[in-house]
Scaffold this motif. Structure first.
Motif, short mmCIF file in Angstrom:
data_model
loop_
_atom_site.label_atom_id
_atom_site.label_comp_id
_atom_site.label_asym_id
_atom_site.label_seq_id
_atom_site.Cartn_x
_atom_site.Cartn_y
_atom_site.Cartn_z
N GLU A 43 -2.64 -0.54 7.17
CA GLU A 43 -2.29 -0.27 5.64
C GLU A 43 -2.62 1.19 5.21
OE1 GLU A 43 -4.23 -2.74 2.60
OE2 GLU A 43 -4.36 -4.48 3.74
N SER A 57 0.71 -1.18 -0.18
CA SER A 57 0.13 -0.04 0.05
C SER A 57 0.83 1.38 -0.22
CB SER A 57 -0.86 0.13 1.18
OG SER A 57 0.02 0.11 2.50
N ARG A 98 -4.23 3.97 3.29
CA ARG A 98 -5.44 3.91 2.43
C ARG A 98 -5.61 5.34 1.85
NH1 ARG A 98 -8.06 -0.52 3.52
NH2 ARG A 98 -7.89 -1.33 5.73
#
Length: 496
Positions: free
Chosen positions: A101, A22, A103
């Motif tokens: 993660e 990510s 985003r």
């Protein structure tokens, strides 16, 4: 190993891989564009250094006068390289430690591009004659608001990740990163508002500038470097921090002491006499957290001497930690009352800045890049020789510049204090040191050339595919997955 442990490790590997995936584009963007700016800063450093001993060099170009090139060099080094390397380390490490993660990779990338555009306009503005004349705030005044907005857009997501992290232990690395993330907008906005937002006293602006100069080094770059070192050294060696209580003591002493530093640069100015001495005393006391953190980290790495010699990450990181100890000693020496009046208007201050920005912070950043990039690209570094050349040339180059500037500044200051001799004598004392500084910057340019090419090839994912980054040693000495790859599976408790 039990089935539950195997499931946990498999889940942990999957989570780390998803976090790295990510963040691949924004982290690689910050590292690669930062490396490009580092090359620009070094090139400008060569030109400005050459002009000290050869004023006729490029004298026909008005935009390449010493007064413009030198401050453009500083701005490119601080905001082009330093801040972007810090952004890459912050967003990756906070995501890893918070187990979240990213985003908002697209938002971070857009903000990163805008940051580069603004810094480019700022450096061009300086070379065009539009600099403000305020040290470390030289870029035209229109740049600071978009830079502050970009900073918020880049780092706010790391604060959110920390907020929503699973309940558990807060690592010492997170303490340092969070402190730096909170301190930067405070010092950056406060300094720019007070200097450019209000039509106040020029003397007051000089005081704010001196405080900002010190605060940016000691309250942003230093805590990020220490926080990253507290992650990398235990992680790669597989050993816990030598003394966790000492790490907390180092953090709080840094937080209490360094906000008071900076005004020693105005010694002799028409301000209350205690303020410069307060700033000098605070800078001297910076040696305490520097020694605490440096000794604690060196002790952590000392038990794994062979790995320090083989691991690119540890080689750069431990060298950066040693530079932190030297930085603390230099803070004590240069701010002692008897020495401060000698070195106040010499190149010693420049040597101190480079020791902090390049000798300490940049070496930690290089170590972090050699650790992080294989994990987010899933590729191994292409050449151990390129890494070794980058390391040794960097050590020779920055070590030469710092030693020359610190010692040369002392000699220059002695000449300035000798009122029986003409001023040309004091200026002439700096001539040989300027020549050697130019040579050292050329060595650093060559070093960064190897680094930038290697990093760009990794961004293009041209390295050998691997899920386990290796220590780049001779093949017959290498384990099947590489020691660094195995160490990456060490759990958080051991890592800190």
């Amino acid at each position: 190993m039990s089935s539950d442990s195997e499931k946990y490790l498999e889940h942990d590997d999957t989570l780390r891989a998803s976090i790295d995936r990510s963040l691949r584009h924004p982290v690689m963007f910050f590292f690669t564009s930062g490396a490009a700016w580092l090359a620009v800063a070094i090139l400008l450093g060569i030109i400005s250094s050459a002009k000290v001993h050869s004023p006729e060099f490029l004298a026909s170009y008005s935009w390449l006068t010493y007064g413009r090139v030198f401050v453009a060099h500083q701005s490119a080094l601080v905001y082009g390289w330093g801040c972007q390397a810090a952004f890459g380390m912050i967003i990756w490490l906070m995501a890893r430690l918070s187990r979240q993660e990213c985003r908002a990779a697209g938002t971070i990338l857009v903000a990163g591009h805008v940051w580069n555009l603004v810094v480019s306009l700022g450096v061009i503005g300086i070379l065009a004659g539009g600099g403000t004349g305020v040290p470390f705030m030289e870029m035209p005044s229109f740049t600071w608001i978009p830079m502050l907005l970009c900073y918020v857009a880049i780092t706010i997501w790391s604060m959110v990740q920390f907020k929503v992290r699973p309940v558990g232990h807060t690592y010492i690395s997170q303490w340092y990163l969070l402190a730096a993330m909170i301190w930067f907008p405070w010092i950056f906005a406060s300094a720019n508002i007070l200097v450019f937002g209000f039509d106040g006293s020029p003397l007051g602006a000089a005081g704010v500038s001196a405080w900002f100069h010190s605060a940016l080094l000691l309250m942003f770059f230093v805590p990020i470097g220490i926080g990253m070192a507290y992650y990398l050294i235990p992680k790669v060696t597989g050993r816990p921090v030598y003394n966790y209580s000492l790490s907390l003591t180092g953090f709080w002493t840094l937080a209490i002491i360094v906000p008071w530093a900076g005004l020693q640069k105005l010694t002799g100015a028409p301000i209350p006499n205690f303020l410069p001495y307060l700033g000098a005393f605070a800078t001297i006391l910076f040696g305490v957290p520097a020694a605490i953190s440096g000794i604690n980290l060196v002790k952590t790495a000392a038990a794994s001497g062979d790995m320090v010699a083989k691991s690119p990450t540890l080689r750069f990181t431990v060298t950066g930690v040693i530079s932190l100890l030297i930085l603390g000693a230099a803070a004590v020496l240069l701010n002692a009352p008897g020495v401060m009046k000698i070195t106040q208007f010499t190149i010693s201050g420049y040597g101190f800045d480079l020791l902090a920005l390049y000798g300490f912070f940049s070496f930690i950043a290089f170590g972090a890049i050699y650790f992080i990039v294989p994990r987010i690209t899933r590729r191994e570094w292409l050449s151990r020789r390129l890494i070794k050349m980058h390391f040794f040339l960097s050590v020779y180059g920055v070590g030469g510049i710092v030693l020359i500037a610190l010692f040369g500044g002392l000699m220059q200051g002695v000449g300035q204090e000798n009122f029986a001799q003409p001023w040309e004598d004091a200026a002439g004392r700096a001539f040989p040191y300027a020549v050697f500084t130019t040579m050292a910057w050329i060595i650093l340019l060559l070093s960064n050339f190897f680094f930038f090419i290697h990093l760009t090839l990794m961004w293009l994912r041209l390295g050998r595919r691997s899920s386990h980054p290796t220590l780049l040693v001779e093949p017959h000495h290498e384990s099947p997955h590489g020691p660094e790859g195995d160490i990456d599976n060490v759990g958080p408790a051991t890592a800190h």
